[in-house]
Each structure stands twice: as structure tokens, then as C-alpha cells.
Scaffold this active site. Structure first.
Site: not given
Ligand code: A3P
Length: 357
Positions: A67, A122, A154
Site C-alpha cells: 500500500k 514485498h 490505504s
């Protein structure tokens, strides 16, 4: 083989059962490894990446905490490297390798890609193989940071929307049958906030997937840039870059902020191109190629692409990666007290690093 049986098989093989399990974030099955809470399905990718993935010095790895603008960065980097082509949503390393039985052919897929490759992850940098992160032999790593308050808001919306689909897909038949029928995790903003704040403290304890965020950020981006700064590496040959909010504090050669609503994107994309080893020529600049890439990758443009309206990335619909795309939306969802508290946690954690958001 049923998903749950396959997962159990892998869990046994990798001795996942010895890693601390999470109990608070069902339907996600998380285990803590090297500080980080990761989905078991993605944790399986780590040994596979270590054993079979062969990085190339020309690789560009886009690393981030979820995000923080990964989708946007992926589009910008891919469109820049491939100029006039359309930006697809690139696969994450851990999703490709996180298949039952290890590599599942993912290495072959990556090996077949022509150089320079743009990859995304990630995974915290500390969980990547040293051959990827070592300055002398690794690929170029661009770590994107975002105001934690905006990333926080988010992620809350994503948890309520996109993550629900992931949860339903990952739900294990033997224990989560009900989950498959259920709506998104019933978090209220308050519940989410208390969980998030705890995980953002980087103090350990259970936290949502990929947490703790601060440790991810510090290992993945801030430290890399600070280390690079301390060694006074020349800006022409950086191995780690950072797209964040503080160019000055981030160190020599660090990339300045890329923001949807700021006049920055054009100059930032030029820096990104230089960093990736494909600087724009004077002719390209004069012809407006940089502006065209920024426009192509703008929030509105990406959101309206057919592939992003209807496609999916694993279980998550592409459209769930495009919500508002603005800076400062946190102020519509957090009270000033909540914002101050989160700012203080981040400020404390970064104290002495010379970096701030
Ligand atoms: P918001 O939820 O605040 O709108 P990630 O790609 O790392 O999952 O990050 C998703 C966030 O980036 C979402 O933030 C999304 O709307 C925003 N985003 C996606 N594409 C963007 C773009 N081209 N420009 C600006 N923001 C974008």
C-alpha cells in the site's frame, strides 16, 4: 492435491510448524520468520528464492511494504524501461515462487525474461538472498516509501476489499469453510488501528501480514540509503534508491518524492531512468516521452485500463489496487490525536537515522 493438503505438505517440509503462528488475523495463516509476519503461502517462497532464483546485475527490484505505491512504481519503471509499451501489473517474486513444492517452474519463467528485468517484492530485504542485496553483485533496488498515515488508511480499505478475496481463496477447506462465504474481515477502523499501531512499533507481538512495517521500511529502504550515504557512494552507480518523502535527509543520489498530485513525477521518472541505467536522451525529452510515461502511468490512466478493470493478480482483483491515489487522505479518516500518535511512533523509531517522513 487439495490446497490444504499441499500446504501441510510444504509446512512439514520446511518445518513451518516450528515457527510462531499467528492467532489473531484469521482467516490469514501467518507465521513469524526473521521478525516478519508472513502468509504461510508466501513464506514458502523464501527458500525457493534463496535456492533457485538467479539475479542479474541488470535486474531492477522494486521493493515495498504493501500500500505504499508499488503498483504505480511498477508501471513507471516498466514503462520507462520499455518506453512506448503498456505497463502490465508485474508478478511479485514471492507469488511466483510461493507455490507448493518450491519453485514450481517460476525460475524458468524469470530466466526466460530478457534483461533488464523489472521484478517486484514485498519481502523485506533481510529475507532476500544475499546475492540479490550485496552491493557488489546484486541488482538495483528501488524501495518506495509513503507517508505511513496514508499507507495505513490505504491498507485498511484494502483489508476490507481486496484482502477479503484473498482470504476467501486462501481459506482452508478443513477449518475455514465458513470464511469462504463471509464478507471482508469485520474490522472497524478502531480495531484495525490498534493492531496496526502495535505492529508498526516493530516490537514483535502478532501483527498483520508483512508487519512490522517500521522494521520493513528501515531494513528495506532507509537503512540502505543511509548506508549508501555514509559510504558516499557516487550517485552514478547506486545499488539502492529510495522514492520517499525526504530527498535531502535520504542522502546523496537518493530519489526525490514521486507524488500523483505534485509537479515532481517528470523529474522523478528521469532520475528513476538514470538509476535503472536507461536515461532519457535529449531527443526523447524534447519529444515529451517522459511526460507521456507519467501520463500513461497516472492514477486515472491506470485505473481506467481494461486490464485493471477486469483482471486479477492471483486472488486480488486489479481494481482493488486503485482507490483514491491522493496524498493526505488520512486526514479524512484519522483524528488529529491518532495521527499524532502514529507520527510519534515513527519519529521515535527513526530517531538518529537522519531520515523522517
Ligand atoms: P490509496 O488506497 O490511498 O488510494 P500498492 O500499489 O502498494 O498496493 O499501493 C496502493 C495505493 O497506491 C493506493 O492508495 C492506490 O490508490 C495508489 N495508487 C495506485 N496507482 C496509483 C497511481 N498511478 N498514482 C497514484 N497513486 C496510485
Amino acid at each position: 492435491m487439495a490446497a490444504s493438503a499441499a500446504a501441510d505438505d510444504i509446512a512439514d517440509q520446511l518445518a513451518f510448524t516450528s515457527l510462531p503462528p499467528d492467532t489473531q488475523f484469521r482467516p490469514f495463516h501467518l507465521r513469524q520468520y526473521g521478525w516478519f509476519w508472513l502468509l504461510e503461502e508466501l513464506l514458502m517462497a523464501v527458500p525457493a528464492i534463496h535456492s533457485v532464483f538467479m539475479p542479474r546485475p541488470s535486474d531492477v527490484l522494486l521493493a515495498s511494504f504493501p500500500k505504499c505505491g508499488t503498483t504505480w512504481l511498477k508501471a513507471l519503471a516498466f514503462a520507462t524501461l520499455n518506453r512506448a509499451e503498456h505497463p502490465p501489473l508485474l508478478k511479485y517474486l514471492e507469488m511466483a515462487f510461493g507455490q507448493p513444492m518450491g519453485d514450481s517452474g517460476a525460475d524458468g519463467v524469470f530466466a526466460a525474461l530478457p534483461s533488464p528485468r523489472v521484478l517486484a517484492t514485498h519481502l523485506p530485504c533481510s529475507l532476500l538472498p544475499r546475492r540479490m542485496t550485496a552491493e557488489e553483485s546484486g541488482c538495483r533496488i528501488v524501495y518506495i516509501c509513503r507517508d505511513p498515515k496514508d499507507a495505513f488508511v490505504s491498507s485498511w480499505f484494502f483489508a476490507k476489499k481486496g484482502a477479503a478475496a484473498i482470504a476467501r481463496t486462501l481459506a482452508r477447506a478443513d477449518e475455514d469453510t465458513d470464511m469462504q462465504q463471509q464478507p471482508p474481515p469485520p474490522y472497524t477502523f478502531e480495531q484495525w488501528r490498534s493492531q496496526e499501531i502495535r505492529m508498526r512499533r516493530a516490537e514483535g507481538g502478532q501483527g498483520p501480514c508483512w508487519s512490522p512495517w517500521l522494521r520493513h521500511c528501515i531494513q528495506g529502504g532507509v537503512r540502505a540509503v543511509l548506508r549508501w550515504h555514509m559510504r558516499q557512494r557516487p550517485a552514478v552507480a547506486p545499488r539502492a534508491g529510495l522514492l520517499g518523502d525526504e530527498q535531502e535527509a535520504a542522502g546523496e543520489g537518493a530519489l526525490p518524492p514521486v507524488r500523483g498530485d505534485a509537479p515532481g513525477p517528470v523529474s522523478n521518472v528521469k532520475k528513476l531512468a538514470e538509476f535503472m541505467g536507461c536515461a532519457f536522451s535529449a531527443e526523447e525529452e524534447a519529444a515529451g516521452v517522459v511526460q507521456a510515461i507519467v501520463e500513461l502511468c497516472s492514477f486515472r490512466s491506470l485505473k481506467n485500463m481494461e486490464v485493471n478493470k477486469s483482471g486479477s493478480q492471483g486472488p486480488a482483483a486489479h481494481e482493488s489496487f486503485f482507490r483514491k491515489g491522493v496524498v493526505g487522505d488520512w486526514s479524512n479518516h484519522m483524528t488529529p490525536t491518532m495521527a499524532e500518535r502514529l507520527d510519534k511512533i515513527v519519529e521515535d523509531a527513526l530517531q538518529g537515522s537522519g531520515f523522517s517522513f
